[in-house]
Scaffold this active site. Sequence first.
Site, PDB file in Angstrom:
ATOM      1  CG  PHE A 142       3.834   2.789   2.001  1.00 51.59           C
ATOM      2  CD1 PHE A 142       5.190   2.061   1.797  1.00 51.59           C
ATOM      3  CD2 PHE A 142       2.834   2.433   1.371  1.00 51.59           C
ATOM      4  CE1 PHE A 142       5.234   0.904   1.092  1.00 51.59           C
ATOM      5  CE2 PHE A 142       2.845   1.068   0.524  1.00 51.59           C
ATOM      6  CZ  PHE A 142       4.227   0.599   0.469  1.00 51.59           C
ATOM      7  CD  GLN A 143       3.165   1.928  -2.911  1.00 49.24           C
ATOM      8  OE1 GLN A 143       2.368   2.539  -3.022  1.00 49.24           O
ATOM      9  NE2 GLN A 143       3.729   0.914  -3.489  1.00 49.24           N
ATOM     10  CD  GLU A 196       3.814   1.209 -12.282  1.00 53.29           C
ATOM     11  OE1 GLU A 196       4.890   0.739 -12.424  1.00 53.29           O
ATOM     12  OE2 GLU A 196       3.271   1.109 -11.127  1.00 53.29           O
ATOM     13  CG  MET A 217      24.728   2.424 -31.867  1.00 51.85           C
ATOM     14  SD  MET A 217      25.067   2.504 -33.868  1.00 51.85           S
ATOM     15  CE  MET A 217      23.467   2.868 -34.478  1.00 51.85           C
ATOM     16  CE  LYS A 228      -6.882   5.599  -0.799  1.00 46.00           C
ATOM     17  NZ  LYS A 228      -6.322   4.339  -0.559  1.00 46.00           N
TER      18      LYS A 228
END
Lengths: 562, 161
Positions: A111-112, A49, A475, A161
């Site tokens: 969940f999630q 993602e 760097m 959802k």
Amino acid sequence: MKLTGAQVLFEALQKENADTIFGFPGGAVLDIFDELYRRKIRNILVRHEQGAIHAADGYARVSGKVGVCLVTSGPGATNTVTGIANAFMDSIPVVVLTGQVATSLIGGDAFQEVDITGITRPCTKHNFLVRRIDDLGRIVREAFHIARSGRPGPVLIDIPKDITKSLIEDNDISWTLSLPNNNKKASIEDACAKALDMIRQAERPLVISGGGVLLGRAWDELRTFVKLLNVPITSTLMGLGAFPASDPHWLGMPGMHGTYYANMAISNCDLLIALGVRFDDRVTSKLDAFAPHAKVLHVDIDPASIDKFVKTHLSIASDCKPVLQLLNKWISDKSFARPEKQTKAWLEQVQKWKEFAPLTYCQSDKIKPQYVVETLYRLTEGKAIISTEVGQNQMWAAQYYHFDYPNSFITSGGLGTMGYGFPAAIGAQVARPDKVVVDIAGDGSIQMNIQELATAVNYDLPVKIVILNNGFLGMVRQWQELFYGKRYSHSNIDNVPDFVKLAEAYGAVGLRATRSEEVEATLRKGLDTPKTVVMDFHVEPEEGVYPMVSPGAALTDMVLSK
Amino acid sequence: MEVKENTISILVNNRPDVLARIAGTFSGRGFNIESISANITRNPEITRIVITTLGNRETVIKLEKQLTKIIDVLEVKDLTRANAACREMVLVRMKLTDANQVKIMQTVDTLKWKIVKMDVDTCILEVTGGKKDIDDALAFLDKMGMDDFTRTGVVAVERQK
């Protein structure tokens, strides 16, 4: 006719002319992806993602449109946070659609489930949790409006959802924006008149332009302004390309790794005309010593950027474009006496600084990273879209690829996100299939989103990756060399993968150069191959980026070379 | 520049997360909330939040600019310099003893405080006033056997629009 929430979402995206999204599916967004299956809108399926949000960001920078990213709840959403913060710092318009657990489950550690609006509140311009399907259409439109208006930025919409599944009568959908009216636009005429007076009186004027000129699409006006006034100009990292680097008025980039002459000009000018900049600490360095002799005229669309650190003598809280248009009109007017006589000595002085310490490096048997970038510039005739990772690769790209065209340099300026450049290049290539798109990377940062090779190959995106492979987090190593007694604590990443084999494993083309004389042929071959190509350049391991202003030092306090 | 307490009035859309946005802007941008009070206005969809914060004039201007950027913020006003009427309230629970009872009641009477609840051995007082009035009242009551107190944030209204 009844529509599902998922259908309302796509209707709304269509109203906003969003034809491309960057997404990754998951449980909470299955209904959205099911609807996507039936739609014409194009989804670029990423492999992580973070890749989606950076690609949407790169797409937005190159296309000038709002980038769209679609991910699931929980980890899908949190994986976008770095990219959201990145877009926030660089003022890039993106809309992030995240799935959320069903409204009845919110707050119960489902969940999630994660409170993504809570997490992203400080790094979005605004965010929404859709609580009722009735609000969905309006919210999507508001999100796009907020993302692209004023100072642009990322907007997140969290969609539970059950909302994506529930039904609404199409006549009941509200598409009308209901936002507070923040368009209290004051007239710029008075301020512009004062600005003109300041310009008229200046003996040593200097323009510093930034990302705001690009975001406000004011590059033509900027070019006219500089030419009409015959003043020197420096552009910040975010502003590269707004003014052609090949123009003699151009002084290169200012700041920590800016040119000697840009920093000297800032330190000696008596009028600093700051256009669409926010005076980042990497630009100003020590504030007390920044433009110490100058009156500061600051034009920026965000009032909060004005007088934040650098005190202004005159500020105009406006988009740069109308201000420059008005000033140009007045300057072109015959009655405006251009201060040419009084600035003559100044222009000669600037020219002397240019000649005293031009950007340079020493060639050697080993490949010099600057040479790779310079050769890339020559072979692409400066016409490629260049993205970068963060660190030395980014600075060398900024210094040695001389950007002549707007929106051709995409880099993580504010947040400094390693792993940004490659997915952003994917987004750029999706937006501009006709362009050569090159990610200039280091061996450290390319590994941070290397999985997107699968995405690039999957969609036949001929993105080129130029790895300046020095076996170090370069760097970090440079700072350790200069400020930490050469104790290279955890910056040696010598055990890097074989990037050629890695490219091949993903189905991309891998090329390698280990000696200077191979650089041009390797770049040519890579650029001529119409596929995703990884070019691994084994460069001088301990090359540094110069000039350098030590953190906290005055801009005049530059180390010109090792 | 002088650091002082500033009273800032913020009109916001009455949305569930708006207080978090305001509070987050203070903490994330390095400002501190000294006190806060919030309730709906004549229009129930709009809430007024009054916050006091320490800082000099420059800090407050920066803060105002950051607050104004929040989408749900409709108006930000610095009431410190607006000649506004400012009040706070405190509810104080006192332990009553033979030794303090008379003096407390005399003070309540003289200063026009209120007794909200009265029991045999405790009482709850209500004091309303400016910040200094409340500070003084609490200092006095602390010596007189104060058990606990709850103090509101500042509410403020401008004398004229």
